[in-house]
Design a protein around this motif. Structure first.
Motif: not given
Length: 436
Positions: A333-353
């Protein structure tokens, strides 16, 4: 330029080569070590996994002395050539004396016949590897023998020319090694920066525009985070805007063509971006019928099967393509930065989930329900999200520049090898080197 029939060149068993080169078998200019060695504490032991494919870089070795079985002893300057699955192009020049697995050939030049560095580059040539692949035997674990390799006939220049050719190619290798180390250092920097930014944030800006760090923190499912951040889900971040790509019954393989609108599949999601060069395409008219799958800047495209942690952030270049079969798309949504979410998705803990929550025994599968429940942590304000994304984007930009430099020098080396190792381009030699 073809040298066929040109003055100063001769036709030989190695093809057309300079008249002062000799068509010699590899066995005539080099031999393999047959001395055996035993793993001992402090003795470097090289295995196939220690050799980086295609680059000739030796990434490490074992010196614990715990490696079982008898090994092959090698000397500094030997060419270590992986004979198991040779299509992987695993080779290196030994920087020290040591031992190696018997799946590696330790090749060394015969005195006065060849130069060690030249031999190293010669073994990397496309012509050599084409022959190696043809000579390989075995289906599941193909390998090549020295008996076959030693009969390979190659164009061999006089020793001074070998040394000059090797010096040119080694200079390019040295530059590639510097770039590789810069990439590794930058990747390490990014991992550390991500760990800091996603656990400490950057804070908030005061009246003068300065960032004031967070003072209070709390625990979350993804680790410690600033107290003002919230634990949410991808579904909430996207306000439920998650969608599966068209099924096979909606888009058939026979509809794909060479030109038209790109349809992105999991294979096209590379390093968190979409690669249009490999994408299948459909006609604009058909794409209009599937317009609900159209991708816009800021969309996130996920692999629906296989490597379910694989994703891409859609940028200006890939916008307008379609979410293909085998993919899922999500739109923050407009309240969230797609680039921020994309970087967050690269965290090992997120990938593991993602990997742990995928369904299916033979091949992991993802669906919108699972993807929607992916836990995420985000700053309440878009401003902090954008600043974190900006910092990480700057590191990614540096990595892109380094990757472009690496690709340029790799292309340069391939071109030089093709010209120099075939004699199409001749090197200038110092008269004193030839004794004239």
């Amino acid at each position: 330029m073809s040298v066929v029939g040109m003055p100063g060149y001769q036709e030989s068993a190695a093809g057309w080569i300079p008249a002062d080169w000799a068509p010699l078998s590899l066995g005539a200019v080099a031999s393999v070590r047959k001395d055996k060695g035993v793993a001992k504490q402090g003795v470097p032991c090289v295995e196939l996994e220690h050799v980086e494919p295609e680059t000739g870089r030796l990434l490490g070795w074992d010196s614990s002395g715990t490696q079982a079985s008898i090994k092959t002893a090698f000397k500094r300057g030997d060419v270590l050539f992986g004979k198991l699955r040779p299509y992987l192009r695993k080779y290196a020049i030994a920087p020290f004396d040591g031992i190696c697995t018997t799946e590696i050939l330790a090749i060394h030049p015969r005195d006065g016949q060849s130069d060690s560095q030249f031999l190293f580059h010669l073994m990397q040539g496309d012509g050599v590897f084409a022959t190696v692949e043809a000579l390989s035997y075995g289906t599941k674990m193909p390998r090549v023998s020295w008996a076959d390799l030693s009969d390979l006939v190659l164009g061999i220049p006089p020793l001074p020319e070998q040394q000059k050719i090797a010096a040119i190619l080694t200079a390019v290798d040295d530059k590639l090694d510097v770039i590789a180390r810069q990439i590794e250092a930058t990747q390490t920097l990014k991992r550390g920066l991500m760990q800091t930014l996603f656990s400490c944030g950057v804070g908030s800006q005061d009246g003068n525009g300065r960032w004031v760090p967070h003072a209070e923190f709390k625990d979350s499912e993804l680790g410690e985070i600033p107290a003002t951040w919230v634990l949410t889900t991808l579904g909430s971040v996207c306000d439920g805007a998650l969608q599966t790509g068209p099924f096979g019954s909606q888009l058939h393989a026979n509809e794909y063509q060479d030109d038209g609108v790109p349809v992105l599949m999991p294979k096209d999601l590379v390093k968190c971006r979409a690669t249009l060069a490999t994408a299948a395409r459909i006609s604009p008219a058909r794409a209009e019928e599937l317009s609900k799958h159209k991708l816009f800047v800021g969309d996130l495209l996920f692999s629906r099967r296989g490597d379910v942690a694989r994703f891409a952030l859609i940028d200006k270049e890939s916008a307008g393509a379609l979410c293909g079969t085998g993919c899922l798309k999500a739109r923050p949504s407009a309240a969230h930065s797609p680039a921020f979410i994309a970087h967050l998705l690269q965290l090992d803990v997120v990938r593991a989930w993602l990997e742990q929550n995928a369904v299916g025994q033979t091949m992991p599968n993802m669906n919108t329900g699972i993807l929607s429940s992916l836990p995420l942590v985000v700053p309440v304000g878009r401003q902090e999200q954008d600043e974190i994304a900006r910092l990480l984007d700057s590191v990614d930009s540096k990595l892109q520049v380094l990757a472009a430099k690496q690709s340029h020098h790799q292309t340069l080396k391939r071109g030089l090898m093709q010209k120099l190792l075939t004699g199409e381009w001749r090197v200038n030699l110092d008269p004193s080197a030839t004794g004239t």
